[in-house]
Design an enzyme around this catalytic site. Structure first.
Site, PDB file in Angstrom:
ATOM      1  N   ASP A 116       0.829  -1.204   0.000  1.00 17.22           N
ATOM      2  CA  ASP A 116       0.000   0.000   0.000  1.00 17.22           C
ATOM      3  C   ASP A 116       0.862   1.251   0.000  1.00 17.22           C
ATOM      4  OD1 ASP A 116       0.814  -0.730   2.616  1.00 17.22           O
ATOM      5  OD2 ASP A 116      -0.749   0.493   3.525  1.00 17.22           O
ATOM      6  N   GLU A 180       0.204  -1.399   5.748  1.00 15.27           N
ATOM      7  CA  GLU A 180       1.285  -0.844   6.569  1.00 15.27           C
ATOM      8  C   GLU A 180       1.103   0.642   6.804  1.00 15.27           C
ATOM      9  OE1 GLU A 180       5.123   0.952   7.696  1.00 15.27           O
ATOM     10  OE2 GLU A 180       3.919   1.372   5.907  1.00 15.27           O
TER      11      GLU A 180
END
Length: 471
Positions: A116, A180
């Site tokens: 991400d 994350e």
């Protein structure tokens, strides 16, 4: 590839390394040649193509990493692996695979990267943030340094090994994670809690935020390797008072009480707390610049040393203390109404060993009329800098840049290493890049016009390949 999100009957948590399919190759790494030109081409292609897959994480579950997960899983599968895909939430996909080493008695190594990225506003960028454009020897786009570059490096190294029959000495577990950039609840946190067997035998790990070139001055190229992280302490504050009319005297105004507490927190000067990693960093940085620094002297002044260190101070200045920065306010609903409650959020960070001091200080700064709680909390980390692993990380960098100086580094923020630490895995920040003078690596993280030079990616592949063969 094995997709456990489609076949839930096969998702039982593995209990041994053999539960993860591995590369079935027989050639030992000791006779392996350096990475080939194909690997150097692929790392650029993979970085660019991963950037084009928009995996923006806006928080609150607003993200979908699955297309990027499928991309890396397909390329791992083409390298002889059978990656496992796992989801806690539909679309929030993680990928894990294991490469079997030649020494069954050796501890395993975790190599992980997140899929991400943080949001990017195209209107603010010179090049569209999700174009992945390669222009004048530079790859542009969101994730170019945080951290689709490292994701691509891992892929290109693994595929080069497949072509040449390389096997590492120790088992290597590869993990691509979701989430994350938010809480990691759908990513590394989910993997550590629900699928610990995938990481059986892993004692150490490497990931982002380390081994990049930091130009401290003419002729002084530093490579800070992550060996610690401050703990995360995001706080929610609630002030209590007496609701009333805005035209009347009110000595129990929740907004006033909150404002006073926020002011005290924002202006507080935290005392110096030097952890072993930071002490090692200060000592090495001072020695490199010929500065005498007795960190144990009664009159040692860390701020005075920072002044002498010049540019290099930026590597240690944020991590010599705890910190607390007010970031959000929420109070009231009408201009002539005094609310009974008011709220705020604070971004707090704790050095390793500094949580007790942090708690006690916040109790004092908030006072009797303002409550505080952890909105999100994660542990601080510390990794040994005198370990064989750190020595091998240092050697891998210096092999490809003999003029560079590797120094220990404690990150001011946090990474997925926090979640994996719950499995007893010691984490190091190591995503190598050789960057030219004037390239502001720190500004690229979550910044506008994020980009990475092609030559930096080539350097990273060579260093990562060498380290993983010697680990």
């Amino acid at each position: 590839m094995a997709d456990v999100t489609r076949r839930p009957t096969k998702t039982a948590t593995p209990t041994a390394p053999s539960d993860i399919p591995h590369m079935d190759r027989s050639h030992d790494m000791t006779t392996a040649a350096p990475v080939d030109d194909t690997a150097l081409d692929e790392v650029v292609t993979f970085t660019s193509e991963l950037i084009r897959i928009d995996t923006t994480n806006r928080g609150g579950g607003d993200c979908r990493e699955r297309p990027a997960a499928e991309y890396v899983a397909e390329r791992l599968a083409a390298a002889g692996l059978e990656p496992v895909m796992l989801e806690r939430t539909p679309g929030r996909t993680n990928v894990v695979a294991r490469i079997e080493g030649t020494d069954p008695s050796a501890d395993a190594l975790l190599v992980h990267g997140h899929l991400d990225v943080v949001p990017a506003e195209p209107a603010d960028w010179t090049v569209h943030p999700f174009s992945g454009e390669v222009r004048d020897g530079v790859v542009w786009g969101r994730g170019a340094v945080d951290m689709k570059n490292m994701d691509a490096m891992i892929l290109s190294v693994v595929r080069a090994w497949h072509r040449t029959g390389v096997r590492p000495r120790r088992d290597i577990v590869i993990a691509y994670t979701a989430d994350e950039e938010a809480s990691a609840a759908d990513g590394a946190g989910f993997l550590a809690e629900r699928h610990p067997g995938l990481f059986e035998g892993c004692t150490e790990g490497i990931s982002e935020s380390g081994a990049f070139t930091f130009h401290a001055g003419p002729g002084m190229a530093l490579y800070p390797v992550g060996a610690g992280e401050r703990g995360t302490a995001w706080l929610k504050l609630t002030a209590h008072g007496r609701a009333g009319h805005g035209s009347k005297v009110n000595r129990s105004n929740a907004v006033t009480r909150l404002a006073a507490a926020i002011s005290r927190i924002g202006e507080y000067e935290w005392p110096v707390r030097l952890t072993p990693t930071v002490r090692a960093a200060l000592s090495e940085l001072a020695a490199l610049q010929g500065i005498h620094a007795d960190l144990d002297a009664p009159d040692f002044d860390v701020d005075a040393l920072m002044t002498k260190l010049g540019r290099a101070a930026a590597l240690v200045e944020p991590v010599v203390r705890n910190s607390s920065n007010p970031t959000m306010l929420d109070a009231g609903y009408k201009v002539n109404v005094i609310p009974g409650h008011a709220g705020a959020f604070v971004d707090g960070r704790m050095v390793p060993g500094g949580e007790d001091e942090f708690r006690e200080t916040l109790d004092r700064l908030t006072g009797p009329d303002v409550d505080w709680e952890f909105h999100h909390r994660e542990v601080a980390l510390q990794a040994p800098v005198d370990s064989p692993t750190f020595a091998k990380l240092r050697a891998a960098i210096e092999r490809f840049d003999p003029e560079g100086h590797v120094v220990p580094y404690c990150m001011s923020g946090g990474t997925d290493a926090k979640q994996f630490s719950r499995l007893g895995i010691t984490g190091y920040g190591f995503s190598p890049l050789k960057l030219p003078e004037g390239f502001d690596y720190a500004a690229m993280f979550h910044g506008v016009d994020e980009r990475v030079p092609v030559e930096a990616l080539h350097f990273g592949v060579r260093v990562l390949d060498h380290y993983l063969k010697s680990a």
